[in-house]
Design an enzyme around this catalytic site. Structure first.
Site, PDB file in Angstrom:
ATOM      1  N   ASP A  80       0.812  -1.216   0.000  1.00  0.00           N
ATOM      2  CA  ASP A  80       0.000   0.000   0.000  1.00  0.00           C
ATOM      3  C   ASP A  80       0.846   1.267   0.000  1.00  0.00           C
ATOM      4  O   ASP A  80       0.370   2.341   0.340  1.00  0.00           O
ATOM      5  CB  ASP A  80      -0.931   0.010   1.213  1.00  0.00           C
ATOM      6  CG  ASP A  80      -0.169  -0.004   2.540  1.00  0.00           C
ATOM      7  OD1 ASP A  80       1.066  -0.120   2.512  1.00  0.00           O
ATOM      8  OD2 ASP A  80      -0.823   0.107   3.600  1.00  0.00           O
ATOM      9  N   CYS A 112       4.862  -0.324   2.831  1.00  0.00           N
ATOM     10  CA  CYS A 112       5.289  -1.679   3.171  1.00  0.00           C
ATOM     11  C   CYS A 112       6.558  -1.702   4.018  1.00  0.00           C
ATOM     12  O   CYS A 112       6.692  -2.552   4.911  1.00  0.00           O
ATOM     13  CB  CYS A 112       5.466  -2.513   1.912  1.00  0.00           C
ATOM     14  SG  CYS A 112       6.621  -1.799   0.706  1.00  0.00           S
ATOM     15  N   HIS A 128       9.205  -4.037  -3.401  1.00  0.00           N
ATOM     16  CA  HIS A 128       8.335  -4.220  -2.239  1.00  0.00           C
ATOM     17  C   HIS A 128       9.164  -4.749  -1.073  1.00  0.00           C
ATOM     18  O   HIS A 128      10.192  -5.410  -1.266  1.00  0.00           O
ATOM     19  CB  HIS A 128       7.223  -5.219  -2.602  1.00  0.00           C
ATOM     20  CG  HIS A 128       6.264  -5.511  -1.496  1.00  0.00           C
ATOM     21  ND1 HIS A 128       5.433  -4.549  -0.954  1.00  0.00           N
ATOM     22  CD2 HIS A 128       5.998  -6.662  -0.822  1.00  0.00           C
ATOM     23  CE1 HIS A 128       4.688  -5.112   0.002  1.00  0.00           C
ATOM     24  NE2 HIS A 128       5.025  -6.372   0.093  1.00  0.00           N
TER      25      HIS A 128
END
Length: 291
Positions: free
Chosen positions: A152, A155, A271
């Site tokens: 989102d 992370c 990520h």
């Protein structure tokens, strides 16, 4: 003013022509590599991404250089993707560097989604599989496994939050990170530069970057990890599939917090995930406690 607009329009037309020529070159490259040759298809994807990024950077630098040469009262605004179709007399003012950074990030997100939609899922799936296998091996040697964190935009902070033994909000982590970086600006400023061009930013740019950490929920990266290791007085280890682990805060003696940095496992791009002990009976034996 008319001369500036004409020059700008010529630049836009040239950029569009160069983009079409690049796409034709890319299509030729794709046609020359058999779909059955996975290794060459992987390298092809990397080459295509590099060529597109280099052209995007070149065009962006040309546009910014053009704008810098305009008089202060010029009504010609910063160029967007559809500038050629817009009324140049009614453009908003030039974007600040922080705004341009956000625009570039948004553009990168759009490009990732377009590549996926254009049928690159097969190559990305192969990259994802290889990355996950390598990470599974690295983590298994430490009796750990990956723990997924929501993608989102927060992370990195959520992965840190997940491993702390005390309760803390992501908002608090962001604020404490920004406060530390502002107070130690000389420690961070030498490493603060445009990731595309390598050009250094000013102190004001850096302070604006710190404001974005709190106010615009910007992504966390190496600078923020370095700051957080000092804020928490705890080492932070970042495990990667293709590179040695990075460790921030090596001067501290607490058990490190461990994050996993992935490039392909998340559909949105880079990520951060957290880790957890391997479940009892899993490959690698009984896992120790993280804290």
């Amino acid at each position: 003013m008319e001369d500036s607009q004409s020059e700008q329009q010529r630049m836009i037309r040239r950029h569009n022509r160069e983009k079409k020529e690049l796409q034709a070159r890319i299509q030729s490259m794709k046609n020359s590599v058999p779909k059955s040759d996975k290794n060459k298809r992987k390298q092809l994807l990397l080459d295509v991404a590099r060529l597109e990024a280099e052209m995007e950077q070149k065009h962006q630098q040309e546009l910014e250089k053009f704008q810098e040469g305009l008089p202060d009262n010029s009504s010609v605004a910063s160029v967007t993707e559809d500038l050629a179709k817009m009324d140049l007399e009614n453009q908003p003012p030039r974007f600040s560097r922080s705004q341009r950074r956000r625009e570039r990030r948004a553009a990168l997100e759009r490009e990732r989604q377009e590549r996926i939609a254009e049928g690159e899922t097969e190559q990305l799936a192969s990259y994802r599989h290889d990355e996950e296998e390598k990470l599974r091996t690295i983590l298994g040697a430490k009796n750990l496994e990956m723990k997924n964190i929501t993608a989102d935009g927060q992370c990195m902070y959520r992965a840190i939050q997940d491993q702390l033994v005390f309760s803390v909000t992501v908002e608090s982590l962001r604020k404490r990170t920004a406060d530390y970086m502002r107070k130690h600006i000389d420690e961070f400023l030498p490493f603060f530069c445009d990731t595309e061009t390598g050009n250094a930013y000013s102190r004001d740019d850096f302070l604006g970057y710190c404001d974005d950490i709190v106010g615009n929920l910007s992504w966390g990266g190496l600078l923020e990890l370095r700051a957080l290791s000092h804020v928490l007085q705890t080492p932070i280890e970042v495990i990667q599939a293709e590179s040695p682990a990075l460790v921030f805060g090596v001067e501290y003696t607490k058990r490190p917090l461990t994050l996993v940095h992935t490039r392909y496992s998340c559909s949105l791009g880079e990520h951060y995930n957290s880790v957890k002990p391997l479940e009892a009976g899993a490959v690698g034996g009984a896992a120790p406690r993280l804290f």
